[in-house]
Design a protein around this motif. Structure first.
Motif, PDB file in Angstrom:
ATOM      1  N   ASP A  90      49.753  37.584  49.523  1.00 24.41           N
ATOM      2  CA  ASP A  90      49.338  37.122  50.851  1.00 24.41           C
ATOM      3  C   ASP A  90      48.112  37.893  51.332  1.00 24.41           C
ATOM      4  N   ALA A  91      48.097  39.200  51.112  1.00 30.16           N
ATOM      5  CA  ALA A  91      46.937  40.004  51.499  1.00 30.16           C
ATOM      6  C   ALA A  91      45.704  39.591  50.707  1.00 30.16           C
ATOM      7  N   LEU A  92      45.869  39.305  49.427  1.00 30.61           N
ATOM      8  CA  LEU A  92      44.731  38.883  48.615  1.00 30.61           C
ATOM      9  C   LEU A  92      44.161  37.553  49.083  1.00 30.61           C
ATOM     10  N   ARG A  93      45.029  36.646  49.496  1.00 30.46           N
ATOM     11  CA  ARG A  93      44.534  35.367  50.024  1.00 30.46           C
ATOM     12  C   ARG A  93      43.723  35.581  51.298  1.00 30.46           C
ATOM     13  N   ARG A  94      44.150  36.498  52.129  1.00 34.69           N
ATOM     14  CA  ARG A  94      43.362  36.821  53.328  1.00 34.69           C
ATOM     15  C   ARG A  94      42.021  37.430  52.939  1.00 34.69           C
ATOM     16  N   ALA A  95      42.035  38.308  51.964  1.00 34.61           N
ATOM     17  CA  ALA A  95      40.783  38.915  51.496  1.00 34.61           C
ATOM     18  C   ALA A  95      39.835  37.847  50.955  1.00 34.61           C
ATOM     19  N   ALA A  96      40.377  36.885  50.225  1.00 33.18           N
ATOM     20  CA  ALA A  96      39.540  35.818  49.667  1.00 33.18           C
ATOM     21  C   ALA A  96      38.902  34.984  50.776  1.00 33.18           C
ATOM     22  N   ARG A  97      39.667  34.661  51.806  1.00 29.64           N
ATOM     23  CA  ARG A  97      39.109  33.883  52.917  1.00 29.64           C
ATOM     24  C   ARG A  97      37.983  34.649  53.605  1.00 29.64           C
ATOM     25  N   LYS A  98      38.169  35.929  53.793  1.00 29.19           N
ATOM     26  CA  LYS A  98      37.128  36.737  54.438  1.00 29.19           C
ATOM     27  C   LYS A  98      35.867  36.811  53.575  1.00 29.19           C
ATOM     28  N   THR A 107      36.009  39.467  43.115  1.00 29.63           N
ATOM     29  CA  THR A 107      37.171  39.170  42.289  1.00 29.63           C
ATOM     30  C   THR A 107      38.366  39.931  42.846  1.00 29.63           C
ATOM     31  N   LEU A 108      39.485  39.245  42.996  1.00 32.65           N
ATOM     32  CA  LEU A 108      40.703  39.848  43.510  1.00 32.65           C
ATOM     33  C   LEU A 108      41.789  39.695  42.452  1.00 32.65           C
ATOM     34  N   THR A 109      42.489  40.774  42.175  1.00 36.11           N
ATOM     35  CA  THR A 109      43.490  40.776  41.110  1.00 36.11           C
ATOM     36  C   THR A 109      44.834  41.206  41.669  1.00 36.11           C
ATOM     37  N   GLN A 110      45.852  40.387  41.414  1.00 36.44           N
ATOM     38  CA  GLN A 110      47.202  40.767  41.801  1.00 36.44           C
ATOM     39  C   GLN A 110      47.787  41.640  40.711  1.00 36.44           C
ATOM     40  N   GLY A 111      48.095  42.865  41.061  1.00 28.76           N
ATOM     41  CA  GLY A 111      48.600  43.813  40.079  1.00 28.76           C
ATOM     42  C   GLY A 111      48.860  45.146  40.736  1.00 28.76           C
ATOM     43  N   TYR A 112      49.015  46.163  39.922  1.00 27.46           N
ATOM     44  CA  TYR A 112      49.496  47.452  40.404  1.00 27.46           C
ATOM     45  C   TYR A 112      48.518  48.571  40.058  1.00 27.46           C
ATOM     46  N   ALA A 113      48.617  49.653  40.823  1.00 27.77           N
ATOM     47  CA  ALA A 113      47.643  50.743  40.730  1.00 27.77           C
ATOM     48  C   ALA A 113      47.671  51.458  39.394  1.00 27.77           C
ATOM     49  N   ASP A 114      48.775  51.338  38.646  1.00 32.12           N
ATOM     50  CA  ASP A 114      48.854  52.034  37.373  1.00 32.12           C
ATOM     51  C   ASP A 114      48.284  51.218  36.213  1.00 32.12           C
ATOM     52  N   ARG A 115      47.711  50.044  36.535  1.00 29.25           N
ATOM     53  CA  ARG A 115      47.081  49.216  35.491  1.00 29.25           C
ATOM     54  C   ARG A 115      45.835  48.583  36.086  1.00 29.25           C
ATOM     55  N   ILE A 116      44.762  49.354  36.109  1.00 34.93           N
ATOM     56  CA  ILE A 116      43.510  48.933  36.724  1.00 34.93           C
ATOM     57  C   ILE A 116      42.857  47.858  35.863  1.00 34.93           C
ATOM     58  N   PRO A 117      42.397  46.760  36.473  1.00 30.40           N
ATOM     59  CA  PRO A 117      41.846  45.635  35.696  1.00 30.40           C
ATOM     60  C   PRO A 117      40.432  45.918  35.191  1.00 30.40           C
ATOM     61  N   ALA A 118      40.361  46.708  34.133  1.00 30.17           N
ATOM     62  CA  ALA A 118      39.063  47.061  33.543  1.00 30.17           C
ATOM     63  C   ALA A 118      39.296  47.598  32.146  1.00 30.17           C
ATOM     64  N   GLN A 119      38.332  47.371  31.275  1.00 31.85           N
ATOM     65  CA  GLN A 119      38.400  47.937  29.937  1.00 31.85           C
ATOM     66  C   GLN A 119      38.146  49.438  29.991  1.00 31.85           C
ATOM     67  N   ASP A 120      38.488  50.115  28.914  1.00 31.13           N
ATOM     68  CA  ASP A 120      38.241  51.551  28.827  1.00 31.13           C
ATOM     69  C   ASP A 120      36.754  51.847  29.026  1.00 31.13           C
ATOM     70  N   ASP A 121      36.468  52.927  29.752  1.00 25.15           N
ATOM     71  CA  ASP A 121      35.099  53.444  29.891  1.00 25.15           C
ATOM     72  C   ASP A 121      34.127  52.418  30.468  1.00 25.15           C
TER      73      ASP A 121
END
Length: 249
Positions: A90-98, A107-121
């Motif tokens: 729900d928060a991400l949908r608000r962020a997208a509208r803004k 880009t908004l990703t639904q996920g958790y802080a212990d798995r950051i959406p990025a490749q190594d380095d």
């Protein structure tokens, strides 16, 4: 303009619990109102200033919520490549509208802080504002390790969160004065007993001030030069800005 929401959760994470940014799900519509009233915009702008994002650099905002810090990065540096990460759809949908209203790429990703959406380095910056205190000790440690993995050598992590020398005194002041104006905003009034009881009863994690704990957290994960670079005394307590760099080798 390219605004998209991705879901990187595994099937096992679909029911993984989390603490919403406003403390309780039904408070989300009030979040931005009380964030502005509590000085959130200045906080985000200061975090962006300290991070020093340059054109073309890649940034992940961990615990982005409704996108305020991500949008502050893009306001200061429109050529940055920004991804916001949060478990709250729900928060991400608000962020997208803004973001669409502002005409920016995000880009908004639904996920958790212990798995950051990025490749190594691959990242130049990891930023976070008033999110780490939502995680338990294991969650914070996992975040720090994954931020180190995702950042390129020389990449910078910039975190704004509750804590510092005056936190204990401010905790006592908040407890002594009890309920006040705007009690629905969980960040601004995080010390109030009813919020603490609610979090303890309904969340697997406990919110707490951790003072210099963020510095130790980043140092233990392997970052260089972890330090408090600034702080702000806001209506809801002291916020420390902590920064560290991934070693070059």
């Amino acid at each position: 303009m390219n605004v998209r929401i991705l879901d990187q959760r595994t099937p096992e994470e679909r029911d993984r619990p989390f603490l919403p940014g406003a403390g309780k799900t039904w408070l989300l519509p009030f979040y931005d109102v009380f964030s502005r009233a509590a000085g959130g915009r200045a906080l985000h702008e200061r975090a962006v200033e300290l991070a020093g994002v340059e054109p073309g650099q890649s940034v992940v905002d961990v615990g982005c919520g409704t996108g305020n810090l991500s949008l502050a990065v893009l306001a200061a540096q429109p050529a940055a490549r920004v991804t916001g990460l949060d478990p709250d759809a729900d928060a991400l949908r608000r962020a997208a509208r803004k973001a669409r209203r502002r005409g920016v790429d995000l880009t908004l990703t639904q996920g958790y802080a212990d798995r950051i959406p990025a490749q190594d380095d691959s990242l130049d910056h990891v930023v976070s504002s008033l999110a780490l205190h939502h995680l338990d000790d294991d969650g914070r440690s996992a975040f720090a390790r994954d931020a180190l993995r995702a950042l390129r050598p020389g990449g910078v992590v910039t975190i704004a969160d509750f804590g510092g020398p005056s936190s204990d005194a401010e905790d006592g002041d908040h407890h002594a004065h009890g309920h006040g104006h705007g009690r629905v905003f969980a960040h601004a009034l995080r010390h109030l007993p009813w919020i603490k009881r609610s979090r303890a009863a309904h969340s697997p994690v406990m919110s707490r001030d951790h003072g210099d704990g963020v510095i130790a957290l980043l140092a233990e994960a392997g970052f260089d030069d972890a330090r408090e670079v600034a702080h702000a005394e806001l209506r809801f307590g002291r916020v420390a800005f902590v920064q560290a760099t991934r070693p070059l080798n």
